[in-house]
Design a protein around this motif. Structure first.
Motif, PDB file in Angstrom:
ATOM      1  N   GLN A  47       0.827  -1.204   0.000  1.00 30.27           N
ATOM      2  CA  GLN A  47       0.000   0.000   0.000  1.00 30.27           C
ATOM      3  C   GLN A  47       0.865   1.259   0.000  1.00 30.27           C
ATOM      4  O   GLN A  47       0.609   2.193  -0.749  1.00 30.27           O
ATOM      5  N   LEU A  48       1.899   1.277   0.829  1.00 27.88           N
ATOM      6  CA  LEU A  48       2.796   2.434   0.863  1.00 27.88           C
ATOM      7  C   LEU A  48       3.522   2.600  -0.474  1.00 27.88           C
ATOM      8  O   LEU A  48       3.708   3.718  -0.949  1.00 27.88           O
ATOM      9  N   TRP A  49       3.924   1.511  -1.079  1.00 30.64           N
ATOM     10  CA  TRP A  49       4.620   1.564  -2.368  1.00 30.64           C
ATOM     11  C   TRP A  49       3.700   2.161  -3.432  1.00 30.64           C
ATOM     12  O   TRP A  49       4.112   3.007  -4.206  1.00 30.64           O
ATOM     13  N   GLU A  51       1.231   4.222  -2.955  1.00 26.36           N
ATOM     14  CA  GLU A  51       0.854   5.595  -2.646  1.00 26.36           C
ATOM     15  C   GLU A  51       2.020   6.573  -2.633  1.00 26.36           C
ATOM     16  O   GLU A  51       1.800   7.768  -2.509  1.00 26.36           O
ATOM     17  N   THR A  52       3.231   6.115  -2.794  1.00 21.50           N
ATOM     18  CA  THR A  52       4.382   7.004  -2.693  1.00 21.50           C
ATOM     19  C   THR A  52       4.292   8.186  -3.663  1.00 21.50           C
ATOM     20  O   THR A  52       4.476   9.322  -3.232  1.00 21.50           O
ATOM     21  N   PRO A  53       3.982   8.011  -4.940  1.00 18.49           N
ATOM     22  CA  PRO A  53       3.890   9.181  -5.828  1.00 18.49           C
ATOM     23  C   PRO A  53       2.801  10.155  -5.379  1.00 18.49           C
ATOM     24  O   PRO A  53       2.993  11.362  -5.435  1.00 18.49           O
ATOM     25  N   ARG A  54       1.678   9.654  -4.902  1.00 15.81           N
ATOM     26  CA  ARG A  54       0.594  10.524  -4.456  1.00 15.81           C
ATOM     27  C   ARG A  54       1.029  11.312  -3.220  1.00 15.81           C
ATOM     28  O   ARG A  54       0.736  12.488  -3.082  1.00 15.81           O
ATOM     29  N   ARG A  55       1.737  10.666  -2.309  1.00 20.35           N
ATOM     30  CA  ARG A  55       2.216  11.360  -1.116  1.00 20.35           C
ATOM     31  C   ARG A  55       3.166  12.485  -1.508  1.00 20.35           C
ATOM     32  O   ARG A  55       3.156  13.553  -0.926  1.00 20.35           O
ATOM     33  N   ARG A  56       3.999  12.248  -2.510  1.00 18.02           N
ATOM     34  CA  ARG A  56       4.920  13.296  -2.950  1.00 18.02           C
ATOM     35  C   ARG A  56       4.139  14.480  -3.513  1.00 18.02           C
ATOM     36  O   ARG A  56       4.463  15.629  -3.254  1.00 18.02           O
ATOM     37  N   ARG A  57       3.080  14.198  -4.298  1.00 18.86           N
ATOM     38  CA  ARG A  57       2.257  15.277  -4.851  1.00 18.86           C
ATOM     39  C   ARG A  57       1.606  16.078  -3.732  1.00 18.86           C
ATOM     40  O   ARG A  57       1.559  17.293  -3.776  1.00 18.86           O
ATOM     41  N   HIS A  58       1.089  15.371  -2.691  1.00 19.81           N
ATOM     42  CA  HIS A  58       0.453  16.055  -1.565  1.00 19.81           C
ATOM     43  C   HIS A  58       1.476  16.944  -0.853  1.00 19.81           C
ATOM     44  O   HIS A  58       1.156  18.068  -0.471  1.00 19.81           O
ATOM     45  N   ALA A  59       2.673  16.450  -0.674  1.00 24.42           N
ATOM     46  CA  ALA A  59       3.693  17.220   0.028  1.00 24.42           C
ATOM     47  C   ALA A  59       4.060  18.471  -0.778  1.00 24.42           C
ATOM     48  O   ALA A  59       4.235  19.555  -0.224  1.00 24.42           O
ATOM     49  N   LYS A  60       4.151  18.338  -2.102  1.00 26.73           N
ATOM     50  CA  LYS A  60       4.478  19.489  -2.950  1.00 26.73           C
ATOM     51  C   LYS A  60       3.369  20.521  -2.890  1.00 26.73           C
ATOM     52  O   LYS A  60       3.619  21.712  -2.812  1.00 26.73           O
ATOM     53  N   LYS A  61       2.112  20.080  -2.950  1.00 29.42           N
ATOM     54  CA  LYS A  61       0.975  21.009  -2.891  1.00 29.42           C
ATOM     55  C   LYS A  61       0.929  21.707  -1.549  1.00 29.42           C
ATOM     56  O   LYS A  61       0.661  22.901  -1.475  1.00 29.42           O
ATOM     57  N   ALA A  62       1.207  20.992  -0.479  1.00 35.35           N
ATOM     58  CA  ALA A  62       1.171  21.582   0.866  1.00 35.35           C
ATOM     59  C   ALA A  62       2.288  22.608   1.027  1.00 35.35           C
ATOM     60  O   ALA A  62       2.118  23.602   1.733  1.00 35.35           O
ATOM     61  N   ALA A  63       3.425  22.363   0.399  1.00 37.01           N
ATOM     62  CA  ALA A  63       4.558  23.272   0.532  1.00 37.01           C
ATOM     63  C   ALA A  63       4.373  24.544  -0.295  1.00 37.01           C
ATOM     64  O   ALA A  63       4.957  25.577   0.006  1.00 37.01           O
ATOM     65  N   ALA A  64       3.540  24.446  -1.317  1.00 40.51           N
ATOM     66  CA  ALA A  64       3.333  25.609  -2.212  1.00 40.51           C
ATOM     67  C   ALA A  64       2.483  26.685  -1.594  1.00 40.51           C
ATOM     68  O   ALA A  64       1.843  26.590  -0.644  1.00 40.51           O
TER      69      ALA A  64
END
Length: 64
Positions: A47-49, A51-64
């Motif tokens: 499951q983590l494997w 979701e890894t790309p989605r988590r990266r997208r969420h982190a980028k959006k949150a940082a913006a």
């Protein structure tokens, strides 16, 4: 669906808020981010494997 009220720290709320998308509830975030405690380790890793790309997208959006 019934709901339950919980208390969390301000820090925990801030972290959840960073992960939350506009169309999601906090419950949705928790179900997405917290592994099922009854899941086996291989299930959790898969499951983590996935979701890894989605988590990266969420982190980028949150940082913006």
């Amino acid at each position: 669906m019934p709901s339950v009220t919980i208390s969390i720290s301000a820090e925990a709320h801030a972290r959840l808020k960073k992960l939350k998308q506009r169309d999601e509830s906090f419950s949705d975030v928790l179900l997405r981010e917290v592994p099922d405690p009854d899941a086996t380790l291989p299930q959790i890793v898969r499951q983590l494997w996935k979701e890894t790309p989605r988590r990266r997208r969420h982190a980028k959006k949150a940082a913006a």
